[in-house]
Design a protein around this motif. Structure first.
Motif, mmCIF file in Angstrom:
data_model
loop_
_atom_site.group_PDB
_atom_site.id
_atom_site.type_symbol
_atom_site.label_atom_id
_atom_site.label_comp_id
_atom_site.label_asym_id
_atom_site.label_seq_id
_atom_site.Cartn_x
_atom_site.Cartn_y
_atom_site.Cartn_z
ATOM 1 N N VAL A 192 -10.643 4.845 -3.755
ATOM 2 C CA VAL A 192 -9.439 4.445 -4.474
ATOM 3 C C VAL A 192 -8.368 4.054 -3.471
ATOM 4 O O VAL A 192 -8.107 4.769 -2.516
ATOM 5 C CB VAL A 192 -8.920 5.601 -5.369
ATOM 6 C CG1 VAL A 192 -7.603 5.231 -6.023
ATOM 7 C CG2 VAL A 192 -9.949 5.971 -6.412
ATOM 8 N N ARG A 193 -7.743 2.901 -3.689
ATOM 9 C CA ARG A 193 -6.634 2.441 -2.850
ATOM 10 C C ARG A 193 -5.384 2.402 -3.709
ATOM 11 O O ARG A 193 -5.362 1.747 -4.750
ATOM 12 C CB ARG A 193 -6.924 1.061 -2.263
ATOM 13 C CG ARG A 193 -8.222 0.996 -1.495
ATOM 14 C CD ARG A 193 -8.176 1.814 -0.196
ATOM 15 N NE ARG A 193 -9.468 2.016 0.385
ATOM 16 C CZ ARG A 193 -10.138 1.133 1.105
ATOM 17 N NH1 ARG A 193 -9.628 -0.062 1.329
ATOM 18 N NH2 ARG A 193 -11.318 1.419 1.589
ATOM 19 N N ARG A 194 -4.342 3.069 -3.286
ATOM 20 C CA ARG A 194 -3.094 3.161 -4.049
ATOM 21 C C ARG A 194 -2.099 2.121 -3.553
ATOM 22 O O ARG A 194 -1.906 1.973 -2.352
ATOM 23 C CB ARG A 194 -2.506 4.559 -3.908
ATOM 24 C CG ARG A 194 -3.326 5.593 -4.636
ATOM 25 C CD ARG A 194 -3.058 7.011 -4.136
ATOM 26 N NE ARG A 194 -3.780 7.982 -4.922
ATOM 27 C CZ ARG A 194 -5.066 8.262 -4.769
ATOM 28 N NH1 ARG A 194 -5.773 7.622 -3.861
ATOM 29 N NH2 ARG A 194 -5.654 9.166 -5.522
ATOM 30 N N CYS A 195 -1.451 1.437 -4.510
ATOM 31 C CA CYS A 195 -0.490 0.381 -4.179
ATOM 32 C C CYS A 195 0.643 0.390 -5.189
ATOM 33 O O CYS A 195 0.564 1.040 -6.228
ATOM 34 C CB CYS A 195 -1.167 -0.996 -4.248
ATOM 35 S SG CYS A 195 -2.520 -1.253 -3.104
ATOM 36 N N THR A 196 1.688 -0.369 -4.862
ATOM 37 C CA THR A 196 2.703 -0.715 -5.853
ATOM 38 C C THR A 196 2.763 -2.230 -5.923
ATOM 39 O O THR A 196 2.509 -2.928 -4.938
ATOM 40 C CB THR A 196 4.099 -0.151 -5.508
ATOM 41 O OG1 THR A 196 4.508 -0.648 -4.242
ATOM 42 C CG2 THR A 196 4.094 1.372 -5.497
ATOM 43 N N ASP A 197 3.081 -2.737 -7.117
ATOM 44 C CA ASP A 197 3.223 -4.175 -7.275
ATOM 45 C C ASP A 197 4.582 -4.602 -6.715
ATOM 46 O O ASP A 197 5.364 -3.751 -6.268
ATOM 47 C CB ASP A 197 3.021 -4.589 -8.737
ATOM 48 C CG ASP A 197 4.102 -4.082 -9.681
ATOM 49 O OD1 ASP A 197 5.245 -3.833 -9.252
ATOM 50 O OD2 ASP A 197 3.805 -3.953 -10.885
ATOM 51 N N PRO A 198 4.890 -5.894 -6.684
ATOM 52 C CA PRO A 198 6.164 -6.338 -6.111
ATOM 53 C C PRO A 198 7.406 -5.739 -6.776
ATOM 54 O O PRO A 198 8.473 -5.694 -6.169
ATOM 55 C CB PRO A 198 6.121 -7.858 -6.289
ATOM 56 C CG PRO A 198 4.669 -8.195 -6.248
ATOM 57 C CD PRO A 198 4.015 -7.045 -6.976
ATOM 58 N N PRO A 205 0.841 -1.199 0.000
ATOM 59 C CA PRO A 205 0.000 0.000 0.000
ATOM 60 C C PRO A 205 0.876 1.249 0.000
ATOM 61 O O PRO A 205 1.976 1.244 0.545
ATOM 62 C CB PRO A 205 -0.805 -0.103 1.292
ATOM 63 C CG PRO A 205 -0.244 -1.224 2.063
ATOM 64 C CD PRO A 205 0.725 -1.976 1.208
ATOM 65 N N VAL A 206 0.376 2.295 -0.628
ATOM 66 C CA VAL A 206 1.107 3.553 -0.706
ATOM 67 C C VAL A 206 0.344 4.596 0.098
ATOM 68 O O VAL A 206 -0.833 4.839 -0.157
ATOM 69 C CB VAL A 206 1.245 4.023 -2.175
ATOM 70 C CG1 VAL A 206 1.888 5.392 -2.237
ATOM 71 C CG2 VAL A 206 2.054 3.010 -2.967
ATOM 72 N N ALA A 207 1.020 5.184 1.053
ATOM 73 C CA ALA A 207 0.424 6.243 1.863
ATOM 74 C C ALA A 207 0.680 7.571 1.160
ATOM 75 O O ALA A 207 1.596 8.305 1.502
ATOM 76 C CB ALA A 207 1.009 6.232 3.268
ATOM 77 N N ALA A 208 -0.103 7.848 0.125
ATOM 78 C CA ALA A 208 0.063 9.084 -0.638
ATOM 79 C C ALA A 208 -0.591 10.250 0.098
ATOM 80 O O ALA A 208 -1.514 10.069 0.875
ATOM 81 C CB ALA A 208 -0.557 8.924 -2.020
ATOM 82 N N GLU A 209 -0.074 11.409 -0.154
ATOM 83 C CA GLU A 209 -0.647 12.624 0.415
ATOM 84 C C GLU A 209 -0.937 13.592 -0.711
ATOM 85 O O GLU A 209 -0.237 13.645 -1.709
ATOM 86 C CB GLU A 209 0.312 13.262 1.412
ATOM 87 C CG GLU A 209 0.552 12.417 2.637
ATOM 88 C CD GLU A 209 1.386 13.127 3.686
ATOM 89 O OE1 GLU A 209 1.725 14.301 3.481
ATOM 90 O OE2 GLU A 209 1.683 12.502 4.697
ATOM 91 N N LEU A 210 -1.990 14.352 -0.543
ATOM 92 C CA LEU A 210 -2.328 15.417 -1.472
ATOM 93 C C LEU A 210 -2.349 16.727 -0.707
ATOM 94 O O LEU A 210 -3.043 16.841 0.301
ATOM 95 C CB LEU A 210 -3.699 15.174 -2.119
ATOM 96 C CG LEU A 210 -3.812 13.950 -3.020
ATOM 97 C CD1 LEU A 210 -5.251 13.790 -3.487
ATOM 98 C CD2 LEU A 210 -2.897 14.089 -4.219
#
Length: 136
Positions: free
Chosen positions: A114-120, A98-103
């Protein structure tokens, strides 16, 4: 006459086999080698080819979500609104991060659609709740 065309988004990876298996499992699909290209794997779902994974020994993960960097491109995986939490848990179980993005300095609300992630391998993707997408 317009020539018939098809497109597929291709992600670079220094180790394409595990990344292709990650997406095939996440999307309920299969992995096949591309005809004529030993460095390209195609991930197909029941609806057709959805993603390519290509060997690139020099591939470096994107640096997103640093504020000074753009995510450039990302996959958007659409799910029914009531399946969002389950889809996110499934992705994380398979190896997504999971990515803890900030705006604008404000942390995004976990109740977002929307849930933000990165793959392996570090590529960005989101899981988005969209009304009208059938639940499984």
């Amino acid at each position: 006459m317009t020539v018939s065309k098809s497109t597929v988004l291709v992600l670079d990876s220094s180790d394409p086999e595990p990344l292709a298996r990650f997406y095939a499992t996440l999307l309920g699909g299969t992995v096949e080698p591309a005809a004529g290209d030993p460095d390209l794997l195609l991930v197909s779902s029941p609806t057709g080819i959805v993603l390519g994974i290509q060997r690139d020994l020099g591939q470096a993960p994107p640096s997103w979500p640093r504020p000074e960097d753009s995510q450039q491109a990302h996959l958007r995986i659409l799910v029914a609104p009531d399946a969002l939490d389950e889809a996110e848990r499934e992705a994380i179980t398979l190896g997504a991060r999971p990515v803890a993005a900030e705006l604008d300095g404000t942390r995004l609300d976990r109740r977002s659609a929307v849930r933000r992630c990165t793959d392996p391998a570090g590529h960005a993707f989101v899981i988005a709740a969209v009304p009208g997408v059938p639940a499984t």
